[in-house]
Design a protein around this motif. Structure first.
Motif, PDB file in Angstrom:
ATOM      1  N   GLU A  63       0.836  -1.193   0.000  1.00 24.10           N
ATOM      2  CA  GLU A  63       0.000   0.000   0.000  1.00 24.10           C
ATOM      3  C   GLU A  63       0.879   1.255   0.000  1.00 24.10           C
ATOM      4  N   ILE A  64       0.461   2.246  -0.769  1.00 22.42           N
ATOM      5  CA  ILE A  64       1.146   3.540  -0.753  1.00 22.42           C
ATOM      6  C   ILE A  64       0.475   4.407   0.309  1.00 22.42           C
ATOM      7  N   PRO A  65       1.194   4.791   1.352  1.00 22.72           N
ATOM      8  CA  PRO A  65       0.566   5.591   2.415  1.00 22.72           C
ATOM      9  C   PRO A  65       0.016   6.911   1.890  1.00 22.72           C
ATOM     10  N   ALA A  66      -1.025   7.378   2.555  1.00 23.75           N
ATOM     11  CA  ALA A  66      -1.664   8.626   2.141  1.00 23.75           C
ATOM     12  C   ALA A  66      -0.683   9.789   2.169  1.00 23.75           C
ATOM     13  N   GLN A  67       0.261   9.767   3.137  1.00 29.04           N
ATOM     14  CA  GLN A  67       1.229  10.861   3.223  1.00 29.04           C
ATOM     15  C   GLN A  67       2.100  10.921   1.973  1.00 29.04           C
ATOM     16  N   ALA A  68       2.463   9.733   1.449  1.00 29.20           N
ATOM     17  CA  ALA A  68       3.279   9.700   0.237  1.00 29.20           C
ATOM     18  C   ALA A  68       2.470  10.135  -0.976  1.00 29.20           C
ATOM     19  N   THR A  69       1.233   9.660  -1.062  1.00 35.29           N
ATOM     20  CA  THR A  69       0.372  10.054  -2.174  1.00 35.29           C
ATOM     21  C   THR A  69       0.148  11.560  -2.192  1.00 35.29           C
ATOM     22  N   ALA A  70       0.039  12.165  -1.029  1.00 34.03           N
ATOM     23  CA  ALA A  70      -0.159  13.611  -0.952  1.00 34.03           C
ATOM     24  C   ALA A  70       1.007  14.370  -1.580  1.00 34.03           C
ATOM     25  N   ILE A  71       2.185  13.765  -1.590  1.00 38.09           N
ATOM     26  CA  ILE A  71       3.370  14.416  -2.146  1.00 38.09           C
ATOM     27  C   ILE A  71       3.473  14.174  -3.649  1.00 38.09           C
ATOM     28  N   HIS A  72       3.433  12.893  -4.060  1.00 40.35           N
ATOM     29  CA  HIS A  72       3.665  12.613  -5.484  1.00 40.35           C
ATOM     30  C   HIS A  72       2.398  12.321  -6.282  1.00 40.35           C
TER      31      HIS A  72
END
Length: 244
Positions: free
Chosen positions: A56-65
């Motif tokens: 899973e891609i964490p929401a914090q990472a998705t918020a960046i990229h």
């Protein structure tokens, strides 16, 4: 006195950048990547990848990229294939004698190394001996006492380099090359005092000194956990070694 001029900055620079699932190079995974061939009097060439990281891609990472787990799973390619291709492209560039430009190299190159080992691919460090240019290390050394951040966005602003779409691996790789070239033009002694190999070796020393200063700052301010996490090795932390 005659100065020797080294032409590493007039040849193509090979930029490399990753977007990932987090900030720990030991355990996080590659989501997207770019390798660009920039400069040398030729049009920029880009290779990009989107990987299914298998986690899973964490929401914090998705918020960046801006890459979601669903997008990576539906459009991304298998991580082992992506990692093999990235490593092969970088090794080919090294074989040409070209520098690999990586912003905060000790993160991206360490993470690529761990991903290669995780998926049974020969790491870049085994295939070749890359000569790395890290604009963060270079800038910190040539302008030690400048206040403010040393993120890629901040360096682009300082060296007047356009950055459209920050935290996009292709845009960041191009910007890292442009910043490195601007540093070389502004601080000419980097191209007269050092060959590419000598500059790589100098950055090993400079990066360690910079990291030791950061570690000591954290320790003196009581942030002992952060001090213990500072990595001293550049451009790659040894596998299994953790912070050193």
């Amino acid at each position: 006195m005659t100065r020797t001029w080294h032409s590493w900055h007039s040849r193509p620079l090979v930029g490399f950048d990753l977007e990932t699932t987090g900030t720990d190079p030991e355990s996080d995974r590659i989501v997207s990547a770019a390798v660009v061939r920039w400069g040398g009097g030729k049009p920029t060439e880009s290779l990009t990848w989107l990987a299914d990281p298998g986690v899973e891609i964490p929401a914090q990472a998705t918020a960046i990229h801006k890459i979601t787990t669903e997008a990576a799973r539906s459009a991304g390619r298998p991580a082992p294939d992506v990692i093999e291709e990235i490593t092969e492209v970088l090794a080919d560039a090294v074989a040409e004698g070209l520098p690999i430009v990586v912003m905060n190299a000790s993160y991206d190159l360490t993470l690529l190394d761990r991903e290669a080992r995780r998926h049974g691919t020969a790491p870049l460090s085994i295939r070749s001996a890359p000569r790395v240019l890290d604009p963060k290390v270079l800038d910190k050394e040539v302008d030690r006492y400048r206040r403010g951040k040393r993120t890629l966005s901040a360096l682009c602003e300082h060296y007047v380099v356009p950055l459209e779409g920050a935290h996009n691996s292709e845009a960041d790789a191009k910007a890292a090359c442009a910043v490195t070239w601007k540093i070389a033009k502004r601080y000419w002694w980097l191209t007269t005092k050092y060959s590419l190999g000598e500059l790589h070796d100098a950055q090993v020393r400079w990066a360690r000194r910079h990291a030791e200063g950061l570690r000591d700052h954290y320790a003196s301010s009581g942030q002992h956990e952060r001090a213990a996490d500072v990595r001293l090795d550049w451009p790659l932390s040894p596998a299994g070694g953790g912070p050193r």
